[in-house]
Design an enzyme around this catalytic site. Sequence first.
Site, PDB file in Angstrom:
ATOM      1  CB  VAL A  84      61.762 -21.518 110.329  1.00 11.90           C
ATOM      2  CG1 VAL A  84      63.066 -21.943 110.962  1.00 11.90           C
ATOM      3  CG2 VAL A  84      61.140 -20.377 111.134  1.00 11.90           C
ATOM      4  CG  ASP A  85      66.424 -17.196 109.900  1.00 12.25           C
ATOM      5  OD1 ASP A  85      66.849 -16.869 108.787  1.00 12.25           O
ATOM      6  OD2 ASP A  85      66.823 -16.675 110.969  1.00 12.25           O
ATOM      7  N   PRO A  86      66.491 -19.609 106.759  1.00 12.08           N
ATOM      8  CG  PRO A  86      67.443 -20.026 104.652  1.00 12.08           C
ATOM      9  CD  PRO A  86      67.633 -20.315 106.116  1.00 12.08           C
ATOM     10  CG  ASP A  89      63.500 -15.731 107.169  1.00 12.05           C
ATOM     11  OD1 ASP A  89      63.174 -16.579 106.321  1.00 12.05           O
ATOM     12  OD2 ASP A  89      64.692 -15.475 107.438  1.00 12.05           O
TER      13      ASP A  89
END
Length: 946
Positions: free
Chosen positions: A624-626, A629
Site C-alpha cells: 500500500v505504501d509503497p 500510492d
Amino acid sequence: MMQVLLCRLTPRRGVGCQWRALSSSLKGARWPDEKAVMAVRRETINVWERRAPLAPQHVRKLVKKGVKVIVQPSDRRAYSMQEYSNMGAVIQEDISEASFIIGVKQIPIDTLLPDKTYAFFSHTIKAQEDNMPLLDAILEKNIRLIDYEKMSDSDGSRVVAFGKYAGMAGMINILHGMGLRLLALGHHTPFMHIGPSHNYRNTEMSRQAVRDAGYEISLNRMPRSVGPLTFIFTGSGNVSQGAQEVFQEFPHEYIEPEYLPIVVKQGATDKLYACVVSREDHYVRKDGGKFNADEFEEHPERFASTFSHKIAPYASCLINGIYWAPNSPRLISIPDAKVLLQPTDAPWLPSSPGCPHLPHRLLAICDISADPGGSIEFMKECTTIDSPFCLYDAEQNMDTSSFAGNGVLICSIDNMPAQIPREATDFFGSLLLPYIPEMLRSNAEKPFEEYDADPVVKNAVITSNGQLTPNFGYINEMRQKSNFANDYESAHKAAMGRANKKVLVLGAGYVAGPAIEYLSRDPLTHVTIVSQLRDELDTVNVAKDNVDVMLMDIQRNPDELDQLIPDYDVVVSLLPYVMHVDVAKMCIKHGANMVTASYVSPGMENLHDSAVEKGITIMNEVGVDPGIDHMLAMQCFDEVRQLGGKITSYVSWCGGLPAPENSDSPLRYKFSWFPKGVLMNTLASARYLRDGEAVEIPGNGGLMDATEELDFLPGFNLEGFPNRDSTQYAAAYKIKSASTVLRGTLRYKGFTNAVKALMALGFLDNAPHANLHPSGPDITWKGFLCQAFGKSQNTLAESIMDLISEKVRGDKQQLDTIVNLGLLSDDLIDKKGTPIDTLSNYLAKRLAYGPEERDMILMHHDVEVLWADGQKEQRCIDMVSYGEVKGYSAMAKTVGLPTGIATKMVLDGEIQRKGVVVPLTLDIYQPILARLANEGIKATEKIRLL
C-alpha cells in the site's frame, strides 16, 4: 501534403480456370504400373469440417486415367455423395482395398489401416503434444505419411494449402464481429449487414454483402464518432492476399505505415484505409543494425519488433497471417496490450451523450495464423466456428464471450476454410491434383529409399517403414526434450494437486492471508507457505487442495530455503525487509522470479543487472505504501502528461489507522502488524521539496517536530509528518517540473505528542539496557522508570511530568498517555533487551485490535497541474479502505492483495520486465488498480480549477 497509394484489384481468373490449368499437368504425370486404388476418407474431426481434399471434378480426372477412387459415405461434405458418384467414384464404407488414402485433417487412431500411404494435415511436425499418440500409431502401423504442410517447391514455398480461403473467411468473420462490437459500444455501422462466413453459400455472396456495406460507407453512413478506420494486414502470403481480396470490395485506400498517424487524425470516413506491413517495417536488429531477411530466417532472436508502438496504436483492426516461430519477436505482447487498450481521448472526433468515443483505437484482431501465445501473445486459445469471438480485457487479463465491455475483439478460428467448404475444396484439390500420381506410386511396404517420387512429395513424407524419415528425425529430439519437461512437470503436478504454476510464500504474518487467498483462486496455481511459527501457519492456511504449509526457520537454516526455491516459479517474500536481499540472491541463483511489498533497498538495487542477466523479475513496492500510492500517483501523472500538462506540486499522505470508532487509544493508534517499524519510523530523518527548496528533517525526534495539521478530509482529525526522502520521487515519477514534492505519514492528532513523551523517557532507545536483559531480575514498568531516572516511586508521576516538560514542553495529555499505556504500573515487564523492543512487544498486545474492532487505510494525493494554456488545476485523489470486523484487516488487504495480484501477473507473463522492478509503468499499475477495484479497493478523484 499526405501521399497515399490507391490500390485496386486487377481482374482475377476464376477458380475453375485455375484448377483446369493445373490439372492439365496430369497428361505428363507418372502413373503406377498397376491399376491404382485410392480412397477419400470422410472427415470426423468436428461437425464443421465439410471440406474434402478433392472435389468431384478432380475425381473425374483421376477416373479417366484409370484410377479407382473410393469415397467414404458422408452427408456432411459440402459436395454430396451423388456428385462424386456421378463422376465415377465408388461410394462405400470399406476403404481397405486402397493403398493410398487421403483426407484433410487428423485421422482417429482406431481407423488407421496398416501398411498404407496416407496424406493429410497431421500437425505433428512441431512435435505437437496432442498429436504424438497419432504419430506413434502411424509408426506402429507401418504407415507412410505425407503431410501437405511440408509439400514445398525449390524456393520453400508451400504448393498445397487452404491459406487464401482462410484469409477470405477470416476477413468476413471479423467484419461481422466488428459490426456487433461497434453496436455494443453504441455505434450502428454498415458492418452490421455482414454475416458470419458460413452463412453464405459461396464467397461471391459474402463479397456482395461486403460491397453493399461498402456502398453505405461511400455514402458517409459510417458514424463520424467511429473515426477513420484502419485495417492492418501482416504478411504477404496467401492468407493476407485472401483477406485483402475481400477488403478491396470496400471503398478503400492503401497507405504506407509512416502515414498511419496522419490518417488516424485527418482521414475520411467514406472509405476504409489499409496498410500492408512487411517485416522490414517493424523488425529491427537489437544491436541497432538494419533488417536482413536471410539473417532473420536463421537468427530471429537477434531482432526486436516495433509493431506494438509503431503500427498497432493506429490500427482499428489487425489481420494477422504471419507464421511465428517460438524464438521470434512478438507483434504484440501481453504488456503491450495493457498500453494499447487504454482509454484514449480523440479530440478530433465529435463527442456527445449519444455519440460516444471508442474506448481505444484497436477494436478487433483476426489472428488467422491461429497460433495461441504466438505473435499475438494474449491470444491464449483458438476460437471456434461455434463461438468465433472473444473479448480480451487487458486490465483483467481475461477473455469473455460478450461483445460489450472493455477489451479488443478476437477471432482466431483454426479451421477458417471449413466455412467456405466447396470453394476451399475446389481450390485445394486443384493444387493437390497434379501430385496425386506421384502419391499413388507409393508402396508403404517397400523401403523409403526405393520410393522414386518428385521431391515435392518425397520431402513431405514424415514416416515410412515404422520410422521417421531423415528430414523429420528432429521430431524425436523435440519429443525427448518435451518428455523430460513433461515428466518433471507431471511429477510436480501429482505432488502439488496438478498445479502447473508454483508460488512459494515466505512468511505468514499479518498480510499473508489475502495474498494467498487471491493466488489460490486459480486451481492450477499451487501455493506453499513457509513460516517458523506454527500458529501463523494455522491462521493463514487456506483450506484448498492447491495450498500447503511448511514449517521452516529460514534465518537459522538458509540452506533449506536454497534447496526449495528451484521448484517454484515465483517466490513471495513477506519476511522482514532486511532478509529480502538474501532471498533475492537465491532467486537469481536459481532463476526464480520474486515479489515483495517492501521498498527497494540499496542492496536490492545492486542486484538489478544480475537479475536482468538471469532473465528474472524481482518485483518490489507492491503493497500500500509503497505500492498503491505509487500507482495512483503515476496514473494521474501519465494522464496529465498525455494531455499536455505539467505537474507543479505533489503532496501525498498515507497511513494505517484505527477506524474512527476504535481510535480512543492513548497513542491514537493501534497495531495490525509488529509495532517496532511504526516506532522506528518516528526516529527517522526526512527530506522533501517545498516551493523549490530542499527541506531537511533530522532524525532522533526531529520528525515529530515537523508535524502538520491536515484537513483535506474534515471528518477525520488528522496530522502528518514527512516520510523518508521524498525528493527522489521527482525523478522516479518523472515530475521534475514540480517545485513541491512531499510524501508523508498520516496519524490522528495527538500521536506525535504522545511519541515525544515516549522519546523523552527513553522508551525508543535501540541500545541494550541492563535492566531489560531477558535473563535479568524481574522489574515492573514503574520500577524501570524509577531506576532509569533515579526517582522515588511516590513522586514518579510528578517527576516524569517535569522531565517531559523539560525536554518537550510536555502537557497533561502526554502524562495521560504514559499513565493510560500502563507505563507507570506495577505490572512486570516482558523484557526484550532494548527499550524499543520491549515497548514494541508490549504495545503489540496492549494496543492490538479487539475482535469487534477494525482498522482503516487512508491515502490522499494532492496534485497541482499547469496546462499549456496557463490554466492551473488541483486534483485530489482519496482512498479510504476499512478492515473487516471478522475478516482481513485493511492493512492486510491493501498490502496482501496487490502483492498477490502482482505475483499472478508475473506468473501469467503479464509482467515481463526483467531486473529489479517497481510499479511505475502503465502496463503494471493499471491492471493492478483495476483488479484492486474489483476487490473493493479503489480511489475517488476530485478536480477543481485554481
